[in-house]
Design an enzyme around this catalytic site. Structure first.
Site, PDB file in Angstrom:
ATOM      1  N   ASN B 217       0.843  -1.187   0.000  1.00  0.00           N
ATOM      2  CA  ASN B 217       0.000   0.000   0.000  1.00  0.00           C
ATOM      3  C   ASN B 217       0.891   1.254   0.000  1.00  0.00           C
ATOM      4  OD1 ASN B 217      -2.335   1.496   0.104  1.00  0.00           O
ATOM      5  ND2 ASN B 217      -2.514   1.389   2.331  1.00  0.00           N
ATOM      6  N   ASN B 219       1.335   3.585   1.962  1.00  0.00           N
ATOM      7  CA  ASN B 219       1.970   3.997   3.215  1.00  0.00           C
ATOM      8  C   ASN B 219       3.032   3.009   3.696  1.00  0.00           C
ATOM      9  OD1 ASN B 219       0.353   1.871   3.916  1.00  0.00           O
ATOM     10  ND2 ASN B 219      -0.632   2.871   5.658  1.00  0.00           N
ATOM     11  N   LYS B 220       3.298   1.945   2.913  1.00  0.00           N
ATOM     12  CA  LYS B 220       4.238   0.919   3.360  1.00  0.00           C
ATOM     13  C   LYS B 220       5.693   1.247   2.975  1.00  0.00           C
ATOM     14  CE  LYS B 220       1.236  -1.811   5.381  1.00  0.00           C
ATOM     15  NZ  LYS B 220       0.019  -0.994   5.223  1.00  0.00           N
ATOM     16  N   VAL B 221       6.618   0.395   3.405  1.00  0.00           N
ATOM     17  CA  VAL B 221       8.049   0.627   3.168  1.00  0.00           C
ATOM     18  C   VAL B 221       8.336   0.840   1.683  1.00  0.00           C
ATOM     19  CG1 VAL B 221      10.366  -0.266   3.514  1.00  0.00           C
ATOM     20  CG2 VAL B 221       8.562  -0.862   5.139  1.00  0.00           C
ATOM     21  N   VAL B 222       7.771  -0.032   0.843  1.00  0.00           N
ATOM     22  CA  VAL B 222       7.788   0.214  -0.606  1.00  0.00           C
ATOM     23  C   VAL B 222       6.372   0.038  -1.129  1.00  0.00           C
ATOM     24  CG1 VAL B 222      10.191  -0.446  -1.028  1.00  0.00           C
ATOM     25  CG2 VAL B 222       8.401  -2.185  -1.109  1.00  0.00           C
TER      26      VAL B 222
END
Ligand SMILES: Cc1ncc(COP(=O)(O)O)c(C=O)c1O
Ligand SMILES: Cc1ncc(COP(=O)(O)O)c(C=O)c1O
Lengths: 390, 390
Positions: B217, B219-222
């Protein structure tokens, strides 16, 4: 006088229309010649690729505008859209949903996701979709009205909804079906996955059902990579569709609370950006596809044993996938024709295996499905990209 | 000596670390400074944006490579990944699945999609995730072994699986949990949505469960815009995961048949292209996030009443979202702090509302959840973008 069936003549007609120069003509190719790169690049440059960004809203507005439906909710694909439409139409576990046996498996799978049971209905030669007259006679025989709706006398289950599908873009006879839904108290949900740009009696498909589903898969009239939309003219359902496809979070600047078992079915902004550029081209694509239908119709006039399927009289179709119809007497040649055409570099395919013949669905309730059987034996889809039109 | 709680001191520490110049520091911002454009443009130029194209395969290979898990299957998002993991672990309608009460609602929703019931488990102060010791004592009390697995003596339902979640990237104590799963005959599925780049005892998260789920998603790390992946070291499950997430169509050059009620959960090639470019940057992002954790830890050393949460001793965490932990005595100040921080332009938020307090899930079975209660009162997430590290 008996007609003959010459595969070579069919291949020649395909060659004439498609002017194939390369080794291969795909069934349906997307065309990106508008603002696709501009909009997608903007997403990457600004970092807005995911659940926030202006393109999802813009895409929804453009879609509502184009179809004339009040609310459009962009989702992750057409399957998700059908699932949510059925859910919001009130389909519950152990309900039955009437659905044509001749449709893509996603229609039936979406019914299964609700815990409901597909109940297969026959098709019409005029539309390739659900046959309202036959459905009426069938319901007269097997259904009974109770306080909370229509029931199947044989299975004892409620028949909650009907899910007509506008096959390859050709609209079902909606007036007749609406009257039946009204009389039997059955909810109407349109699987309009294939019919963006198709009109029934001058009004866009997706306007008749309580809710409708569209697909923007890579093989559709316009694409978002993967994507779909829920359409509805009902304000409350429109709001709820947005809410439960975005995890049903209650609005709050930072806190998390949710008031339904929701889904993560939202379309990413990146995909919506592509979709906005594609929708700008939609009218042109539809014109091209309608021109292509005429080119094929003319070319196959000269060929014995086959005919291009043309839109029903009450419709203006998008001709999503062009349908070549074999005469029943030549149905046995279909596999040979598919093999020859694909080997010659014209991508062609048969229609879906009727769903009542698929192992997971073979014990579902069904009416007589003779027309579906005949259509399944006789339909092949031929190259349909808008760019083929001249 | 009693400590005091000064919101101003916290804001100053946030200012010091983030060097905020603009009016607003987001919680987590994606960073596109690699080959994102190049790969996405290639998709548009070639027309391969949807279900066909090289980037999905490439993304899956890169992901398997990075995590050390044998099979990675790209899907439409993390929620879909958890759903399919549970399904393939054998979770059936009316089963119970053990899950921390402190997780994002998608974990519980995915259980619901299977027709199963979440059974809430307490967390540990050391990991913020499921507490294996407490779970062991609880199962000793409420469970009984039968021929086909572990049963809940109180509800009579089978306890089919446990779904630990690596909270904000901090790994659960997997050795202890594995031993419990083995002893009680419960399947292990990891919700690794937040822990790409996190290691437990030197091995990447997602390697312990029968299957594991990752999220990409925004908002995730990638990120892939929207996306997720199923990870598994089991060949057969890997094959099946690919099959049922792509409509379970039997392989054939043109004909349609399907052998399961499958899903359209495939990740479009367009999104996978973005993901390939992002995975190339992942190691750098993780380094930056770990640096940022140290910067915050130092800055908050000077501030009374709060502490930065640091990884458990057996872990190397990705520090996906940085956790500021309030002392219990100051928990009542949390809302005030959130308001002040957000108003000052530092995007901060509380942890999720514990799932047993959410209306749809409040009647689900649960153990004593005191630690979850305490953590939920005391955690706030603070700006965590990798670009903040210096
Ligand atoms: C009739 C029908 N229903 C549903 C779908 C599902 O759409 P999608 O592939 O976007 O999930 C499709 C297209 O694939 C379809 O043709
Ligand atoms: C713990 C957890 N599980 C599942 C998900 C679902 O992932 P997605 O948002 O990609 O559907 C997320 C992230 O949103 C998460 O944090």
């Amino acid at each position: 006088m008996t007609t003959t069936f010459r595969i070579q003549a069919i291949l020649e007609a395909l060659q004439k229309v498609t002017s194939k120069q390369e080794h291969f003509v795909p069934l349906h190719e997307p065309s990106f010649q508008g603002n696709e790169w501009l909009y997608v690049k903007e997403c990457i440059d600004t970092g807005w690729v995911s659940s926030v960004g202006k393109y999802v809203n813009k895409f929804e507005e453009m879609l509502a505008d184009y179809t004339g439906v009040k609310h459009a909710i962009a989702v992750v694909n057409g399957t998700a859209a059908v699932h949510v439409c059925l859910k919001l139409a009130g389909v519950e576990p152990n309900d039955e949903v009437l659905v044509p046996a001749l449709t893509f498996i996603a229609s039936a799978n979406a019914i299964s996701y609700c815990g409901a049971i597909p109940h297969f209905v026959d098709s019409s030669y005029e539309t390739l979709g659900l046959d309202p007259v036959k459905l009426d006679h069938y319901l007269m025989e097997i259904s009974v009205q109770r306080k909370d709706g229509c029931y199947n006398k044989i299975t004892g289950r409620r028949i909650k909804a009907v899910l007509p599908m506008h096959t390859f873009g050709h609209p079902v006879d909606m007036d007749a079906l609406l009257e039946i839904c009204d009389r039997y108290k059955i909810e109407l949900v349109e699987d309009a996955a294939e019919s963006l740009g198709s009109y029934y009696k001058g009004r866009h498909t997706g306007n008749w059902g309580k809710l409708s589903a569209v697909s923007f898969n890579g093989n559709k009239v316009v694409t978002t990579g993967g994507g779909g939309a829920i359409l509805t003219n009902n304000d409350e359902l429109g709001k709820m569709a947005k809410h439960i496809t975005t995890t049903a979070k209650k609005p709050h600047p930072w806190a998390f609370d949710h008031d339904h078992i929701g889904f993560n079915y939202r379309m990413p902004n990146l995909n919506a950006a592509l979709g906005c550029a594609q929708l700008e081209m939609l009218s042109k694509f539809i014109e091209q596809k309608r021109t292509l239908a005429n080119m094929y119709a003319n070319a196959f006039l000269q060929v014995d044993g086959v005919k291009l399927f043309m839109e029903p009289s009450f419709a203006k179709s998008n001709y999503w996938l062009q349908v070549l119809m074999l005469e029943e007497q030549f149905a046995s040649e279909k596999e040979k024709l598919l093999k020859a055409a694909n080997e010659a570099g014209f991508m062609t395919r048969p229609v879906w295996k009727p769903l009542h013949e698929i192992s997971m669905y073979q014990n579902c309730p069904k009416m007589n499905l003779d027309v579906v059987g005949s259509l399944a034996r006789r339909i092949i889809n031929i190259p349909s990209s808008p760019g083929l039109a001249r």
